[in-house]
Design a protein around this motif. Structure first.
Motif, PDB file in Angstrom:
ATOM      1  N   ILE A  55     -69.345  33.356 -11.119  1.00 61.93           N
ATOM      2  CA  ILE A  55     -68.124  34.094 -10.767  1.00 61.93           C
ATOM      3  C   ILE A  55     -67.552  33.576  -9.441  1.00 61.93           C
ATOM      4  CG2 ILE A  55     -67.133  36.365 -10.254  1.00 61.93           C
ATOM      5  CD1 ILE A  55     -69.373  37.625 -11.859  1.00 61.93           C
ATOM      6  N   HIS A  56     -66.283  33.225  -9.453  1.00 62.31           N
ATOM      7  CA  HIS A  56     -65.556  32.872  -8.237  1.00 62.31           C
ATOM      8  C   HIS A  56     -64.417  33.885  -8.089  1.00 62.31           C
ATOM      9  CE1 HIS A  56     -67.476  28.850  -8.215  1.00 62.31           C
ATOM     10  NE2 HIS A  56     -67.319  28.886  -9.521  1.00 62.31           N
ATOM     11  N   SER A  57     -63.735  33.833  -6.972  1.00 61.63           N
ATOM     12  CA  SER A  57     -62.583  34.708  -6.807  1.00 61.63           C
ATOM     13  C   SER A  57     -61.440  33.943  -6.148  1.00 61.63           C
ATOM     14  CB  SER A  57     -62.964  35.936  -5.976  1.00 61.63           C
ATOM     15  OG  SER A  57     -61.851  36.799  -5.876  1.00 61.63           O
TER      16      SER A  57
ATOM     17  N   PHE B  82     -58.567  30.499  -0.922  1.00 59.73           N
ATOM     18  CA  PHE B  82     -60.012  30.564  -0.716  1.00 59.73           C
ATOM     19  C   PHE B  82     -60.710  31.048  -1.970  1.00 59.73           C
ATOM     20  CE2 PHE B  82     -57.720  31.632   3.080  1.00 59.73           C
ATOM     21  CZ  PHE B  82     -58.301  30.833   4.035  1.00 59.73           C
ATOM     22  N   CYS B  83     -62.017  30.791  -2.021  1.00 56.54           N
ATOM     23  CA  CYS B  83     -62.850  31.486  -2.991  1.00 56.54           C
ATOM     24  C   CYS B  83     -63.408  32.694  -2.264  1.00 56.54           C
ATOM     25  CB  CYS B  83     -63.985  30.586  -3.474  1.00 56.54           C
ATOM     26  SG  CYS B  83     -65.111  31.466  -4.588  1.00 56.54           S
ATOM     27  N   ALA B  84     -63.221  33.881  -2.840  1.00 51.56           N
ATOM     28  CA  ALA B  84     -63.597  35.104  -2.142  1.00 51.56           C
ATOM     29  C   ALA B  84     -64.818  35.776  -2.771  1.00 51.56           C
ATOM     30  CB  ALA B  84     -62.407  36.067  -2.114  1.00 51.56           C
ATOM     31  N   GLU B  85     -65.615  35.014  -3.500  1.00 52.60           N
ATOM     32  CA  GLU B  85     -66.811  35.585  -4.121  1.00 52.60           C
ATOM     33  C   GLU B  85     -67.963  34.615  -3.867  1.00 52.60           C
ATOM     34  OE1 GLU B  85     -66.974  38.455  -6.451  1.00 52.60           O
ATOM     35  OE2 GLU B  85     -69.121  38.122  -6.182  1.00 52.60           O
ATOM     36  N   LEU B  86     -69.037  35.091  -3.244  1.00 56.21           N
ATOM     37  CA  LEU B  86     -70.172  34.212  -2.925  1.00 56.21           C
ATOM     38  C   LEU B  86     -70.678  33.541  -4.201  1.00 56.21           C
ATOM     39  CD1 LEU B  86     -72.140  33.145  -0.806  1.00 56.21           C
ATOM     40  CD2 LEU B  86     -73.620  35.066  -1.337  1.00 56.21           C
ATOM     41  N   CYS B  87     -70.592  32.190  -4.235  1.00 53.63           N
ATOM     42  CA  CYS B  87     -70.874  31.496  -5.485  1.00 53.63           C
ATOM     43  C   CYS B  87     -71.877  30.361  -5.316  1.00 53.63           C
ATOM     44  CB  CYS B  87     -69.569  30.972  -6.078  1.00 53.63           C
ATOM     45  SG  CYS B  87     -68.654  29.920  -4.941  1.00 53.63           S
ATOM     46  N   GLY B  88     -72.481  30.228  -4.137  1.00 48.19           N
ATOM     47  CA  GLY B  88     -73.459  29.170  -3.930  1.00 48.19           C
ATOM     48  C   GLY B  88     -73.356  28.627  -2.520  1.00 48.19           C
TER      49      GLY B  88
ATOM     50  N   SER C 232     -71.985  26.117  -1.093  1.00 48.04           N
ATOM     51  CA  SER C 232     -70.715  25.621  -0.552  1.00 48.04           C
ATOM     52  C   SER C 232     -69.552  26.576  -0.826  1.00 48.04           C
ATOM     53  CB  SER C 232     -70.404  24.236  -1.118  1.00 48.04           C
ATOM     54  OG  SER C 232     -71.285  23.290  -0.590  1.00 48.04           O
ATOM     55  N   HIS C 233     -69.880  27.835  -1.056  1.00 43.36           N
ATOM     56  CA  HIS C 233     -68.841  28.841  -1.309  1.00 43.36           C
ATOM     57  C   HIS C 233     -67.748  28.810  -0.240  1.00 43.36           C
ATOM     58  CE1 HIS C 233     -66.962  32.780  -1.153  1.00 43.36           C
ATOM     59  NE2 HIS C 233     -67.559  33.013  -0.012  1.00 43.36           N
ATOM     60  N   SER C 234     -68.168  28.719   1.024  1.00 47.07           N
ATOM     61  CA  SER C 234     -67.182  28.795   2.109  1.00 47.07           C
ATOM     62  C   SER C 234     -66.344  27.522   2.216  1.00 47.07           C
ATOM     63  CB  SER C 234     -67.881  29.065   3.440  1.00 47.07           C
ATOM     64  OG  SER C 234     -68.703  27.965   3.777  1.00 47.07           O
ATOM     65  N   LEU C 235     -66.697  26.487   1.434  1.00 52.91           N
ATOM     66  CA  LEU C 235     -65.912  25.244   1.476  1.00 52.91           C
ATOM     67  C   LEU C 235     -65.002  25.125   0.256  1.00 52.91           C
ATOM     68  CD1 LEU C 235     -68.810  22.867   2.586  1.00 52.91           C
ATOM     69  CD2 LEU C 235     -67.104  23.967   4.026  1.00 52.91           C
ATOM     70  N   MET C 236     -64.895  26.205  -0.512  1.00 50.93           N
ATOM     71  CA  MET C 236     -64.148  26.132  -1.767  1.00 50.93           C
ATOM     72  C   MET C 236     -62.668  26.441  -1.531  1.00 50.93           C
ATOM     73  SD  MET C 236     -65.521  27.734  -5.320  1.00 50.93           S
ATOM     74  CE  MET C 236     -64.444  27.728  -6.753  1.00 50.93           C
ATOM     75  N   TYR C 237     -62.088  25.645  -0.634  1.00 50.31           N
ATOM     76  CA  TYR C 237     -60.667  25.829  -0.332  1.00 50.31           C
ATOM     77  C   TYR C 237     -59.775  25.216  -1.395  1.00 50.31           C
ATOM     78  CZ  TYR C 237     -62.163  26.533   4.525  1.00 50.31           C
ATOM     79  OH  TYR C 237     -62.749  26.974   5.660  1.00 50.31           O
TER      80      TYR C 237
END
Ligand code: CUA
Length: 354
Positions: free
Chosen positions: A173-175, A209-215, A217-222
């Motif tokens: 799940i991503h957001s 942004f991706c607003a759902e913790l997904c792994g 590199s979640h915070s790099l999912m711009y």
């Protein structure tokens, strides 16, 4: 102990202020400066709830202060226990009815906005753009329905038009969140497809942004939403449709790079046309604002990314050291030459990484 805590507190305050003030300089990123239909609707709801909160706070504090000063024990006064009363129908009714009214004031526009944002009534109309959005660890894929166009990390839309998004995920799940234009929407794996729409009022590049913790590199999912005028959008569609993956690159190094790319990378990637399946379509790569969504577009960074993707975005699917640094240099020359559309290139880009 107190001195230590005091220092810690000022440090915390300083840190928080720094973050706040850093955020001030970046345009097109804040839900508090809405630049689209969805974000404007949500911002208005925020204002209503903040107004209600301030109203309740002020009233409660005023009553509190009044009681505190009016009924405190005066100097020289005898210590007395006030007469104890129990139950007051009028008061009970007042403090039950007022919160109900406040909740209704909040609930009616909230429910209205919820239905409004879920509205899909014009999706089937002629000329309406629908984009299939796929969340992947850790990049976004955008497939334009009815067109042989697939992009990644950059979603092009025309201004002042509703663009519908059909959203799913290929793994977890991503957001999907573009704070300045719209609210968030989850992308789910499997059959469960979510939908939303975007409408940007002004031309510009908007951070997503991706607003759902997904792994890891979640915070790099711009990603970026590039809103351009309807005419420019038409031009972009035309440019993207005309990408020829077989076209011969200009320099000798890029020609070798093309061959290396076709032999090593084409099983996952594509150049122009429809979706690549496993990895991003790199059709207009040379004009992308960022490499892998996060690095400045330079040959050096691209070689680093091609050879050691796991060091740039831990946990991503691209294999490390598939090619040597020398080969990666040639592939980089090839990819950076892929400049098929300069639509939106004049728009100022700001980045959260800067
Ligand atoms: Cu995708 Cu977090």
């Amino acid at each position: 102990m107190r001195g230590w805590m005091g220092k810690f507190r000022s440090l915390f305050l300083f840190g928080a202020l720094t973050m706040l003030l850093t955020g001030c300089g970046i345009e097109n990123i804040s839900a508090l400066k809405p630049k689209g239909y969805g974000s404007e609707l949500l911002f208005d709801l925020m204002l209503i709830s903040i107004a209600i909160m301030i109203f309740v706070f002020v009233i409660v504090m005023a009553i509190y202060a009044f009681v505190l000063f009016r009924y405190r024990e005066k100097k020289g006064q005898e210590h007395i226990v006030p007469k104890q009363t129990e139950g007051n129908k009028a008061l009970e009714v007042i403090w039950t009815v007022i919160p109900i009214i406040l909740l209704l004031v909040l609930a009616i526009p909230t429910v209205q906005a919820t239905f409004d944002l879920a509205d899909q009534s014009t999706q089937e109309d002629e000329g309406v753009i629908t984009v299939d959005v796929t969340g992947n660890q850790y990049w976004w894929q955008f497939d334009y329905s009815g067109e042989e166009i697939s992009t990644s990390q950059e979603l092009y839309i025309p201004t002042n038009e509703r663009v519908y998004l059909n959203m799913k995920s290929s793994d977890v799940i991503h957001s999907f969140w573009v704070p300045a234009i719209a609210g968030k929407m989850d992308t789910n794996p499997g059959e469960n497809m979510n939908t939303m729409y975007l409408e940007a009022y002004e031309e510009g590049v908007y951070e997503g942004f991706c607003a759902e913790l997904c792994g890891p590199s979640h915070s790099l999912m711009y990603f970026k939403v590039v809103a351009v005028s309807p005419d420019e959008y038409e031009q972009w569609v035309e440019d993207m449709k005309n990408i020829d993956p077989e076209a011969t690159p200009e320099t000798a190094s890029a020609q070798e790079g093309q061959e290396l790319f076709n032999n090593n990378c084409m099983s996952c990637h594509a150049i122009g046309g429809a979706s690549a399946g496993v990895g991003p379509n790199l059709g207009n790569f040379g004009n992308r604002e960022k490499i892998a969504g996060i690095l400045e577009p330079s040959k050096e960074n691209l070689v680093e990314w091609i050879v050691h993707p796991d060091e740039v975005k831990p946990g991503n699917q691209m294999p490390s050291e598939l090619v040597t640094e020398e080969e990666a240099g040639k592939i980089a020359d090839y990819l950076l030459e892929l400049q098929h559309s300069d639509v939106g290139q004049d728009l100022p880009v700001q980045s959260v990484e800067e």
